[in-house]
Scaffold this motif. Structure first.
Motif, PDB file in Angstrom:
ATOM      1  N   VAL A 193      -7.198   3.191  -1.522  1.00 37.52           N
ATOM      2  CA  VAL A 193      -5.783   3.551  -1.510  1.00 37.52           C
ATOM      3  C   VAL A 193      -5.103   3.050  -2.780  1.00 37.52           C
ATOM      4  CG1 VAL A 193      -5.693   3.430   0.999  1.00 37.52           C
ATOM      5  CG2 VAL A 193      -5.070   1.421  -0.342  1.00 37.52           C
TER       6      VAL A 193
ATOM      7  N   LEU B 216       0.836  -1.199   0.000  1.00 36.17           N
ATOM      8  CA  LEU B 216       0.000   0.000   0.000  1.00 36.17           C
ATOM      9  C   LEU B 216       0.871   1.248   0.000  1.00 36.17           C
ATOM     10  CD1 LEU B 216      -2.799  -0.901   2.571  1.00 36.17           C
ATOM     11  CD2 LEU B 216      -2.596  -1.515   0.156  1.00 36.17           C
TER      12      LEU B 216
ATOM     13  N   VAL C 104      -0.733   7.183   2.228  1.00 42.01           N
ATOM     14  CA  VAL C 104      -2.124   7.039   2.642  1.00 42.01           C
ATOM     15  C   VAL C 104      -2.264   6.033   3.757  1.00 42.01           C
ATOM     16  CG1 VAL C 104      -3.080   7.664   0.414  1.00 42.01           C
ATOM     17  CG2 VAL C 104      -2.496   5.292   0.851  1.00 42.01           C
ATOM     18  N   SER C 105      -1.134   5.497   4.253  1.00 37.26           N
ATOM     19  CA  SER C 105      -1.217   4.522   5.325  1.00 37.26           C
ATOM     20  C   SER C 105      -1.587   5.216   6.610  1.00 37.26           C
ATOM     21  CB  SER C 105       0.124   3.805   5.516  1.00 37.26           C
ATOM     22  OG  SER C 105       0.428   3.063   4.363  1.00 37.26           O
TER      23      SER C 105
ATOM     24  N   PRO D  51      -6.583   6.860  -6.301  1.00 39.19           N
ATOM     25  CA  PRO D  51      -6.492   5.503  -5.761  1.00 39.19           C
ATOM     26  C   PRO D  51      -6.777   4.441  -6.812  1.00 39.19           C
ATOM     27  CG  PRO D  51      -7.782   6.927  -4.326  1.00 39.19           C
ATOM     28  CD  PRO D  51      -7.570   7.670  -5.593  1.00 39.19           C
TER      29      PRO D  51
END
Length: 432
Positions: A258, A194, A198-199, A292
């Motif tokens: 994401v 990921l 955006v984590s 995303p």
């Protein structure tokens, strides 16, 4: 009240011993968790000790002294380490409190029935003692369980690191780590990476409402099993696909909203480190300007090839599309968007015009200008390959003024999903 208890202490001790026998037998008969963990002698001894400590706590409370809770805390910690359910521990403890009161009243009645009314105030004191001991057990149980969970998560993270970051060919270490994580020696695995930006805050446990699947593989009727590894630079998921197609990972990740990269399918744990590296490469083919999305490496191989060679990618941009990139910003965006849309539409000028909401002649004129500026013909397959790779290199470059990405391919170019119905069941955080 204290004097009464002292007078009946010998008889009370005998009755407590009988109560411990009764409670041990009942517990072993009715609670499989205790029966699987302890023998009768050990359980009976622990119950007997707890009942005696409750009597001592009653006497100390009558004297205005604090109740000793060290033994209760030790029991709570021990049972947590042994894996006994907290509900089983508390249920047996409260039953012991009722039996203790029964033994106390029976002993007083046998000694001096007339003294029984003087015992009544002890009821509230005794239950206060029992509650304090119960609370001490529960608090110690929870602390031990939390510490044990932290150790388990750290161990699990270390095992995942062996698989995800191990050296190529280190099959022995990978197989040992996989076995401890409940993964089969052979199967169908992939890795998901990921985007770090955006984590969520790195954590030791998934924050999704649905817990991770138990070890043992993925059945045909369930979503793929995912083991998540939370890191400061992003989140990585080891996916056990089972019989599911690789494309099903899209549905698994869709609720997260994401950007993600997905590596190829591998058959053995020792190949997961390579799958991890390729998943990270796949993520680089999904530009931030596009929003995303999930990028499967096997669907983005040309773009991945460009991403893997940063120096050559820069040279490719300059040599092939340098004259276009030198144009004013608006002209540059228009030509690059038109070229990208035409490529996405498999070279159909009509489809590209529909996507761009303009006349097909306008698209043709823009493409002719690209040919003139670059010296490459869109009717020459070799030149088309160069332009497509150079365009991909432009999209992957982080610029102050991002290049507009063409719309996603329509029915002519879109892949048909073979993903079975369902939603992500084991994601590392709640959908945004």
């Amino acid at each position: 009240m204290e004097r009464i208890i002292e007078e009946i202490r010998e008889d009370l001790s005998r009755r407590i011993a009988v109560a411990a026998d009764r409670l041990a037998d009942r517990t072993l008969a009715e609670d499989p968790a205790y029966a699987a963990l302890l023998g009768r002698a050990e359980l009976r001894e622990r119950i007997h000790d707890t009942l005696r400590q409750a009597v001592e706590g009653l006497l100390r409370s009558c004297r205005g002294l604090p109740v000793e809770l060290a033994d209760a805390r030790a029991v709570g910690a021990l049972r947590a380490e042994q894996g006994l359910p907290l509900a089983s521990l508390l249920r047996t403890h409260r039953r012991g409190g009722r039996l203790l009161w029964q033994s106390l009243t029976e002993a007083v009645t046998a000694h001096d029935r007339a003294a029984l009314p003087r015992l009544l105030p002890a009821a509230s004191v005794l239950w206060d003692v029992v509650d304090r001991m119960t609370d001490a057990m529960a608090e110690s149980y929870h602390r031990t369980e939390a510490a044990h969970g932290d150790r388990d998560r750290e161990r699990r993270a270390a095992l995942l690191d062996v698989l995800l970051d191990g050296a190529d060919g280190a099959s022995a270490a990978a197989e040992a780590a996989a076995a401890q994580l409940g993964l089969p020696e052979r199967g169908r695995f992939t890795v998901v990476v990921l985007a770090a930006e955006v984590s969520g805050t790195p954590s030791a446990a998934p924050t999704a409402a649905v817990p991770p699947a138990p070890a043992g593989g993925s059945g045909a009727g369930s979503a793929p099993r995912v083991l998540w590894r939370f890191r400061a630079d992003g989140e990585v998921g080891l996916v056990e696909l089972g019989h599911h197609p690789l494309e099903s990972v899209r549905d698994l990740l869709a609720p997260l909203g994401v950007r993600a990269g997905v590596g190829p399918v591998v058959a053995a744990p020792a190949e997961l480190a390579r799958a991890h590296r390729l998943a990270a490469l796949a993520l680089r083919t999904a530009p931030e300007s596009e929003g995303p999305r999930t990028a499967l490496l096997d669907e983005r191989l040309p773009a991945a090839l460009v991403a893997a060679q940063a120096e050559l990618a820069g040279r490719l941009r300059q040599v092939v599309l340098g004259p276009v990139l030198a144009l004013p910003a608006e002209d540059r965006r228009t030509l690059l968007t038109t070229l990208g849309t035409w490529l996405a539409c498999q070279g159909s000028t009509t489809d590209a015009a529909q996507r761009l909401y303009c006349h097909r002649n306008t698209v043709s004129n823009r493409l002719r200008r690209v040919e003139q500026l670059t010296g490459r013909s869109l009717s020459d397959p070799r030149h088309v390959v160069e332009l497509a790779l150079a365009h991909s290199a432009v999209l992957q470059r982080v610029e102050a003024e991002p290049v507009t990405r063409p719309a996603a391919p329509g029915p002519r170019t879109a892949r048909t999903s073979r993903t079975p119905g369902g939603t992500a069941r084991r994601s590392p955080r709640r959908p945004a």
